[in-house]
Design a protein around this motif. Sequence first.
Motif, PDB file in Angstrom:
ATOM      1  N   LYS A 193     -31.946  12.767 -27.991  1.00  0.00           N
ATOM      2  CA  LYS A 193     -31.935  11.335 -28.337  1.00  0.00           C
ATOM      3  C   LYS A 193     -32.971  10.600 -27.504  1.00  0.00           C
ATOM      4  CE  LYS A 193     -27.483  10.869 -30.425  1.00  0.00           C
ATOM      5  NZ  LYS A 193     -26.353   9.990 -30.646  1.00  0.00           N
ATOM      6  N   ASP A 207     -39.178  -1.956 -27.339  1.00  0.00           N
ATOM      7  CA  ASP A 207     -39.642  -1.573 -28.668  1.00  0.00           C
ATOM      8  C   ASP A 207     -40.555  -2.691 -29.158  1.00  0.00           C
ATOM      9  OD1 ASP A 207     -39.976  -0.499 -31.175  1.00  0.00           O
ATOM     10  OD2 ASP A 207     -38.015  -1.140 -31.923  1.00  0.00           O
ATOM     11  N   GLU A 267     -42.417   6.457 -37.791  1.00  0.00           N
ATOM     12  CA  GLU A 267     -40.975   6.244 -37.759  1.00  0.00           C
ATOM     13  C   GLU A 267     -40.362   7.007 -36.595  1.00  0.00           C
ATOM     14  OE1 GLU A 267     -38.620   4.182 -38.510  1.00  0.00           O
ATOM     15  OE2 GLU A 267     -40.296   3.350 -39.628  1.00  0.00           O
ATOM     16  N   VAL A 268     -39.888   6.287 -35.621  1.00  0.00           N
ATOM     17  CA  VAL A 268     -39.218   6.924 -34.487  1.00  0.00           C
ATOM     18  C   VAL A 268     -37.878   6.221 -34.319  1.00  0.00           C
ATOM     19  CG1 VAL A 268     -39.264   7.338 -32.005  1.00  0.00           C
ATOM     20  CG2 VAL A 268     -41.375   7.450 -33.303  1.00  0.00           C
ATOM     21  N   LYS A 269     -36.814   7.006 -34.331  1.00  0.00           N
ATOM     22  CA  LYS A 269     -35.485   6.403 -34.181  1.00  0.00           C
ATOM     23  C   LYS A 269     -35.184   6.227 -32.695  1.00  0.00           C
ATOM     24  CE  LYS A 269     -30.639   7.063 -35.420  1.00  0.00           C
ATOM     25  NZ  LYS A 269     -29.919   7.696 -34.313  1.00  0.00           N
ATOM     26  N   ASP A 279     -32.468   5.510 -30.145  1.00  0.00           N
ATOM     27  CA  ASP A 279     -31.008   5.517 -30.093  1.00  0.00           C
ATOM     28  C   ASP A 279     -30.481   4.469 -29.120  1.00  0.00           C
ATOM     29  OD1 ASP A 279     -30.431   8.051 -31.753  1.00  0.00           O
ATOM     30  OD2 ASP A 279     -31.991   8.677 -30.352  1.00  0.00           O
ATOM     31  N   CYS A 287     -31.997   1.194 -27.162  1.00  0.00           N
ATOM     32  CA  CYS A 287     -33.164   0.321 -26.987  1.00  0.00           C
ATOM     33  C   CYS A 287     -32.795  -0.858 -26.083  1.00  0.00           C
ATOM     34  CB  CYS A 287     -33.616  -0.181 -28.364  1.00  0.00           C
ATOM     35  SG  CYS A 287     -34.936  -1.382 -28.257  1.00  0.00           S
TER      36      CYS A 287
END
Length: 209
Positions: free
Chosen positions: A153, A159, A168-170, A172, A174
Amino acid sequence: MRASAIVFPKVSSIKSNIMSAESMQLAASEFTNTNLEVLLTEQQIQERVKELGAQITAEYANGDVVMVGILKGSCVFMADLMRAIDLRMTIDFMSVSSYRDGTESSGDVEILKDLSNPIRGKNVIIVEDIIDTGHTLARLLEILGTRGANSVKLAAFLDKPEPRVRKEVKIDYCGFVIPNHFVVGYGLDAAGRYRNLPFIARVKDPSAA
Ligand code: IMP
Ligand code: MG
């Protein structure tokens, strides 16, 4: 004196290390530098990091967590975040350099320093200072995804979702979403400077930074 006793230095010896008011005025203050506009105060940051730590503590109740800090920008966030996570855990670090075409990250990543220990079977939390184009992290997630971790994760302090071309980067965990400014402090730098600021600031005039 018992070996276990905690020793505090005498006030008089501390005093001799403190600059006189006169020499303080002569010393240029980095924390009150007029070229900086504070966007996130130290107090806002500390409150948010504690929330993230509590969230991670609750979500990884079964443990075996390895926090992987990406040097150097994540060092301050990492130090605060790990002390807000009440779990049995270890830490490791990686250093990567991302190649840029002009000012844009190209997506090629060179590993300058790899992990010290294998992550097979571990719950990895990558700790990064800021996600801008996302190229560096997208590639790093691919690389670490091949090493048999139980989960991988991402915790990113900042961000910056506005930039034009974005992978696209998730994220988890932030810390804050910020507008598309170049920011410094709390580990983030401009040409190596400003990492020591306890707050996040925008550099008003980058040519004077
Ligand atoms: P990207 O997401 O691949 O574009 O690259 C992110 C990296 O660029 C971060 O890890 C930082 O080292 C650096 N970076 C991006 N935006 C900023 C900023 O506003 N201040 C300082 N460093 C930044
Ligand atoms: Mg970085």
